[in-house]
Design an enzyme around this catalytic site. Structure first.
Site, PDB file in Angstrom:
ATOM      1  N   ASN A 108       0.858  -1.183   0.000  1.00  0.00           N
ATOM      2  CA  ASN A 108       0.000   0.000   0.000  1.00  0.00           C
ATOM      3  C   ASN A 108       0.896   1.235   0.000  1.00  0.00           C
ATOM      4  O   ASN A 108       2.052   1.175   0.422  1.00  0.00           O
ATOM      5  CB  ASN A 108      -0.880   0.008   1.255  1.00  0.00           C
ATOM      6  CG  ASN A 108      -1.859   1.171   1.264  1.00  0.00           C
ATOM      7  OD1 ASN A 108      -2.462   1.503   0.234  1.00  0.00           O
ATOM      8  ND2 ASN A 108      -2.032   1.818   2.408  1.00  0.00           N
ATOM      9  N   HIS A 110       0.816   5.161   1.475  1.00  0.00           N
ATOM     10  CA  HIS A 110       0.057   6.005   2.403  1.00  0.00           C
ATOM     11  C   HIS A 110       0.727   7.377   2.488  1.00  0.00           C
ATOM     12  O   HIS A 110       1.937   7.459   2.709  1.00  0.00           O
ATOM     13  CB  HIS A 110       0.002   5.350   3.788  1.00  0.00           C
ATOM     14  CG  HIS A 110      -0.749   6.177   4.773  1.00  0.00           C
ATOM     15  ND1 HIS A 110      -2.132   6.268   4.750  1.00  0.00           N
ATOM     16  CD2 HIS A 110      -0.328   6.996   5.770  1.00  0.00           C
ATOM     17  CE1 HIS A 110      -2.515   7.092   5.709  1.00  0.00           C
ATOM     18  NE2 HIS A 110      -1.449   7.547   6.336  1.00  0.00           N
ATOM     19  N   SER A 137       4.724   6.965   2.432  1.00  0.00           N
ATOM     20  CA  SER A 137       5.342   5.677   2.771  1.00  0.00           C
ATOM     21  C   SER A 137       4.742   4.562   1.922  1.00  0.00           C
ATOM     22  O   SER A 137       3.522   4.494   1.760  1.00  0.00           O
ATOM     23  CB  SER A 137       5.063   5.301   4.228  1.00  0.00           C
ATOM     24  OG  SER A 137       5.387   6.348   5.115  1.00  0.00           O
TER      25      SER A 137
HETATM   26  C1  GRF Z   1      -2.612   8.700  -2.869  1.00  0.00           C
HETATM   27  O1  GRF Z   1      -2.474   9.922  -2.212  1.00  0.00           O
HETATM   28  C2  GRF Z   1      -2.136   7.581  -2.006  1.00  0.00           C
HETATM   29  O2  GRF Z   1      -1.083   7.939  -1.166  1.00  0.00           O
HETATM   30  C3  GRF Z   1      -3.357   7.255  -1.203  1.00  0.00           C
HETATM   31  O3  GRF Z   1      -4.431   7.436  -2.092  1.00  0.00           O
HETATM   32  C4  GRF Z   1      -4.065   8.362  -3.094  1.00  0.00           C
HETATM   33  C5  GRF Z   1      -4.306   7.716  -4.420  1.00  0.00           C
HETATM   34  O4  GRF Z   1      -4.108   8.605  -5.488  1.00  0.00           O
HETATM   35  N1  GRF Z   1      -3.297   5.931  -0.663  1.00  0.00           N
HETATM   36  P1  GRF Z   1      -4.275   8.093  -6.981  1.00  0.00           P
HETATM   37  O5  GRF Z   1      -5.673   7.508  -7.108  1.00  0.00           O
HETATM   38  O6  GRF Z   1      -3.216   7.070  -7.231  1.00  0.00           O
HETATM   39  O7  GRF Z   1      -4.112   9.314  -7.809  1.00  0.00           O
END
Ligand code: GRF
Length: 217
Positions: A108, A110, A137
């Site tokens: 994932n 984050h 991260s």
């Molecule tokens: C990102 O900010 C990621 O860190 C979080 O969700 C968002 C996804 O953005 N988990 P995208 O859909 O890849 O543009």
């Protein structure tokens, strides 16, 4: 031989796009076998279709329970036999059964310097707390929210004039570098998960993982 992965999204899919672009440019030797969204209007589905990647929508609202949704999601994912499941803005809390099924083979990203600011609204919370820096991260997924072993982080200063939007945009550009890099390491078997820790090139990583710098490959 390419390395099969499945990507799960809920929204824009810019991280998915970064993975697609890096594969097309030959920097990432993975095959994105499918993209799955819990939202039919996720723009990332269009990005996948444009790249010729099979897509699935699984609406969580049509399931009676979190368990039933995760079970169906697992069936869809596993028909592709991925070596890695990549959560890229997948806005769902996962059941323990689901997380355990993919233990050590699900990542994932984050938007915070974990273990700080788990959960939502991380950019605003970091600004409100008067933090001098913020970041993002990549971590292995465990049953506890945003708590699995951290692999790679990138950070940037929080300027005096910063808003959640300007910070999100800076962080996003780092996301698009570090997520493909972590997926690359995993696909090259340089990165593994051992007894709850992230191991890179045979070394157990520190709690905050590796800090990104441009020389990392
Ligand atoms: C990102 O900010 C990621 O860190 C979080 O969700 C968002 C996804 O953005 N988990 P995208 O859909 O890849 O543009």
């Amino acid at each position: 031989m390419t390395f099969p992965i499945v990507v799960l999204i809920s929204g824009s899919g810019s991280n998915l796009q970064a993975l697609i672009d890096q594969s097309l440019q030959g920097n990432l030797n993975v095959e994105i076998c499918a993209v799955i969204s819990n939202k039919a209007d996720a723009f990332g589905l269009q990005r996948a279709q444009k790249a010729g990647i099979p897509t699935h929508t699984l609406d969580h609202k049509s399931f009676d329970s979190r368990e039933a949704f995760d079970e169906q999601l697992k069936l869809i994912i596993d028909q592709y036999q991925p070596r890695l499941v990549v959560l890229a803005g997948f806005m769902r809390i996962l059941t323990e059964t689901f997380a355990q099924h993919y233990e050590g083979r699900m990542l994932n990203i984050h938007p915070s310097l974990l273990p700080k600011y788990k959960g939502l609204n991380t950019h605003q919370r970091a600004i409100d707390a008067g933090e001098k820096e913020h970041g993002v991260s990549v971590h292995f997924v465990s049953a506890e929210l945003d708590a699995g072993a951290v692999i790679l982080q990138a950070s940037c200063p929080i300027e005096k004039t910063e808003t959640a939007d300007t910070l999100a945009s800076k962080i996003h550009s780092y996301e698009h570098i570090i997520y493909p890099l972590a997926v690359k390491w995993f696909s090259e078997e340089r990165l593994a998960y051992k007894q709850g820790t992230a191991v890179l090139d045979g070394k157990i990583l520190a709690e905050s993982g590796v800090m990104y710098h441009p020389d990392l490959i």
